[in-house]
Design a protein around this motif. Structure first.
Motif, PDB file in Angstrom:
ATOM      1  N   LYS A  17      25.608  19.317 -19.642  1.00 17.04           N
ATOM      2  CA  LYS A  17      25.693  18.214 -19.214  1.00 17.04           C
ATOM      3  C   LYS A  17      24.827  17.888 -18.036  1.00 17.04           C
ATOM      4  CE  LYS A  17      30.602  17.509 -21.126  1.00 17.04           C
ATOM      5  NZ  LYS A  17      30.452  18.811 -21.649  1.00 17.04           N
ATOM      6  N   GLY A  19      22.293  15.147 -15.733  1.00 11.00           N
ATOM      7  CA  GLY A  19      21.980  13.834 -15.544  1.00 11.00           C
ATOM      8  C   GLY A  19      20.691  13.713 -14.752  1.00 11.00           C
ATOM      9  N   HIS A  43      23.550  17.539 -23.438  1.00  7.45           N
ATOM     10  CA  HIS A  43      23.891  15.966 -23.327  1.00  7.45           C
ATOM     11  C   HIS A  43      23.003  15.494 -21.971  1.00  7.45           C
ATOM     12  CE1 HIS A  43      27.867  16.173 -25.627  1.00  7.45           C
ATOM     13  NE2 HIS A  43      26.807  16.375 -26.471  1.00  7.45           N
ATOM     14  N   LEU A  45      21.843  12.230 -19.846  1.00  4.08           N
ATOM     15  CA  LEU A  45      21.854  10.946 -19.369  1.00  4.08           C
ATOM     16  C   LEU A  45      21.161  10.769 -18.151  1.00  4.08           C
ATOM     17  CD1 LEU A  45      25.865  10.841 -18.778  1.00  4.08           C
ATOM     18  CD2 LEU A  45      24.561  10.416 -20.947  1.00  4.08           C
ATOM     19  N   PHE A  74      25.481   6.053 -13.322  1.00  5.62           N
ATOM     20  CA  PHE A  74      26.131   7.040 -14.339  1.00  5.62           C
ATOM     21  C   PHE A  74      27.505   6.696 -14.827  1.00  5.62           C
ATOM     22  CE2 PHE A  74      22.792  10.130 -12.902  1.00  5.62           C
ATOM     23  CZ  PHE A  74      21.996  10.038 -13.982  1.00  5.62           C
ATOM     24  N   PRO A  75      28.188   7.149 -15.927  1.00  4.53           N
ATOM     25  CA  PRO A  75      29.603   6.957 -16.033  1.00  4.53           C
ATOM     26  C   PRO A  75      30.467   7.540 -14.900  1.00  4.53           C
ATOM     27  CG  PRO A  75      28.149   7.677 -18.030  1.00  4.53           C
ATOM     28  CD  PRO A  75      27.292   7.621 -16.921  1.00  4.53           C
ATOM     29  N   GLU A  76      31.334   6.712 -14.644  1.00  3.87           N
ATOM     30  CA  GLU A  76      32.244   7.346 -13.436  1.00  3.87           C
ATOM     31  C   GLU A  76      32.911   8.576 -14.001  1.00  3.87           C
ATOM     32  OE1 GLU A  76      35.569   5.545 -10.519  1.00  3.87           O
ATOM     33  OE2 GLU A  76      34.450   4.483 -12.014  1.00  3.87           O
ATOM     34  N   GLY A  77      33.090   9.654 -13.186  1.00  3.28           N
ATOM     35  CA  GLY A  77      33.894  10.588 -13.421  1.00  3.28           C
ATOM     36  C   GLY A  77      33.213  11.723 -14.497  1.00  3.28           C
ATOM     37  N   TYR A  78      31.960  11.376 -15.087  1.00  2.00           N
ATOM     38  CA  TYR A  78      31.342  12.272 -15.859  1.00  2.00           C
ATOM     39  C   TYR A  78      31.169  13.698 -15.344  1.00  2.00           C
ATOM     40  CZ  TYR A  78      28.088  13.518 -19.786  1.00  2.00           C
ATOM     41  OH  TYR A  78      27.800  14.175 -20.953  1.00  2.00           O
ATOM     42  N   PRO A  79      31.606  14.943 -15.939  1.00  2.00           N
ATOM     43  CA  PRO A  79      31.464  16.047 -15.380  1.00  2.00           C
ATOM     44  C   PRO A  79      30.119  16.696 -15.596  1.00  2.00           C
ATOM     45  CG  PRO A  79      32.332  16.127 -17.627  1.00  2.00           C
ATOM     46  CD  PRO A  79      32.114  14.591 -17.367  1.00  2.00           C
ATOM     47  N   PHE A  80      29.303  16.354 -14.632  1.00  2.00           N
ATOM     48  CA  PHE A  80      27.949  16.714 -14.723  1.00  2.00           C
ATOM     49  C   PHE A  80      27.787  18.418 -14.409  1.00  2.00           C
ATOM     50  CE2 PHE A  80      26.508  12.194 -14.215  1.00  2.00           C
ATOM     51  CZ  PHE A  80      25.729  12.125 -15.280  1.00  2.00           C
ATOM     52  N   THR A 109      28.701  17.114  -9.047  1.00  2.00           N
ATOM     53  CA  THR A 109      27.927  17.816  -9.733  1.00  2.00           C
ATOM     54  C   THR A 109      27.848  19.315  -9.444  1.00  2.00           C
ATOM     55  OG1 THR A 109      25.494  18.084 -10.922  1.00  2.00           O
ATOM     56  CG2 THR A 109      25.826  17.173  -8.647  1.00  2.00           C
TER      57      THR A 109
END
Length: 249
Positions: A17, A19, A43, A45, A74-80, A109
Motif C-alpha cells: 500500500k 501513497g 495499491h 494512491l 489521502f483516505p483517513e486511517g489508510y494503512p500505508f 506510514t
C-alpha cells in the motif's frame, strides 16, 4: 524461476500500500508508475501538492508549507506501507530527513522515501560508486543535488543538464531527446547513469539506453517505485524493459 512463475509469485505476494505525493506540475510520474507497476501487487494512491511552474530552490522549499494539507487528502486511517514523496529536487532542497520527518508527523506510514534517497539506495544495491548525472534543472538545483550525491559516498564523474526552469518545459522533453543527451556519457568512466527528475519521460528508453551505453541507467521514477516496493517487502515483477535495477537481485 521463469518469467511466468515470477509473475505468478508477484500476484500471490503481499499487497503493498503506497501513497505518492505528486507535484501539481508533474505530467509524467503517475503514467510511469502505471508502466512499472502493471504486474505488481501494489495499491497506489496519489495526492497533489501545489508548486510554482518555475522550479528553483525557493519554489521547491515553499512546497514544505503545503505538505500537511496534501497528505490530509489521502483516505483517513489508510494503512500505508510507504509514502513516496515524488520530487527529487525538492527532497534535495528541503532535505531528505526533513521530508521524512514531516511526513511521519502528519500521516501514519511505516516508511517514507523520495527519488534521491531511492536513487542512492539503488546505487548501493548495484555496487556502483561512479555516476554520470543527467537532469533538467537550473544550476542552483543541479549543483546542490550533485553535492548531496558526492557527500553520500558516490562520485559524479560526468554531468549534463537541459537547464530548464519551467516544469511544463521539462515534461515536454521527449524520450528521444533524453536518449540523445545520454550519448554524452558514452565515453565516460561512470559505472551507471542517473537521470534525475520525476517529470522526465524516461521509461520508454531506459532499456535502450542501457544497451547503447552498456551500463545501468537509473531514473528518478524507476528508482522511487523500486525502492517503495523494496521497503514494503513485496516482490517486483521483472521485465527487461524496466531496466537492470528492476531485474537485479
Amino acid at each position: 524461476m521463469n518469467t511466468s512463475s515470477q509473475h505468478a509469485a508477484a500476484r500471490s505476494a503481499k499487497i503493498a500500500k503506497i501513497g505518492m505525493v505528486v507535484l501539481k506540475t508533474d505530467e509524467v510520474v503517475e503514467n510511469e508508475s502505471r508502466f512499472y507497476l502493471q504486474d505488481s501487487n501494489v495499491h497506489l494512491l496519489t495526492t497533489r501538492i501545489p508548486v510554482s511552474d518555475t522550479i528553483n530552490s525557493s519554489t521547491l522549499q515553499a512546497m514544505r508549507g503545503h505538505l500537511q494539507h496534501s497528505l490530509a487528502l489521502f483516505p483517513e486511517g489508510y494503512p500505508f506501507d510507504v509514502i513516496a514523496y515524488a520530487c527529487t529536487s525538492a527532497a534535495t532542497v528541503i532535505g531528505e530527513q526533513t521530508v521524512s520527518d514531516d511526513i511521519h508527523s502528519y500521516i501514519q506510514t511505516t516508511h517514507v522515501t523520495n527519488p534521491l534517497t531511492a536513487a542512492k539506495a539503488a546505487f548501493a544495491h548495484l555496487g556502483i560508486k561512479k555516476i554520470a548525472y543527467l537532469c533538467p534543472y537550473v544550476s542552483d538545483v543541479a549543483d546542490a543535488m550533485q553535492q548531496n550525491i558526492n557527500d553520500s559516498g558516490f562520485r559524479i564523474v560526468a554531468d549534463k543538464s537541459f537547464n530548464e526552469g519551467s516544469d511544463r518545459a521539462v515534461a515536454a522533453i521527449t524520450p528521444q531527446q533524453i536518449l540523445e543527451a545520454l550519448q554524452t556519457f558514452r565515453d565516460s568512466d561512470a559505472e551507471a547513469v542517473f537521470v534525475s527528475c520525476t517529470n522526465l519521460n524516461c521509461a520508454p528508453i531506459l532499456a535502450i539506453a542501457e544497451e547503447q551505453l552498456q551500463r545501468p541507467v537509473i531514473s528518478s521514477n524507476q528508482a522511487l517505485l523500486w525502492h517503495a516496493q523494496t521497503l514494503a517487502q513485496t516482490p517486483l515483477a521483472p521485465r527487461e524493459v524496466y531496466g537492470r535495477l528492476w531485474n537485479s537481485r
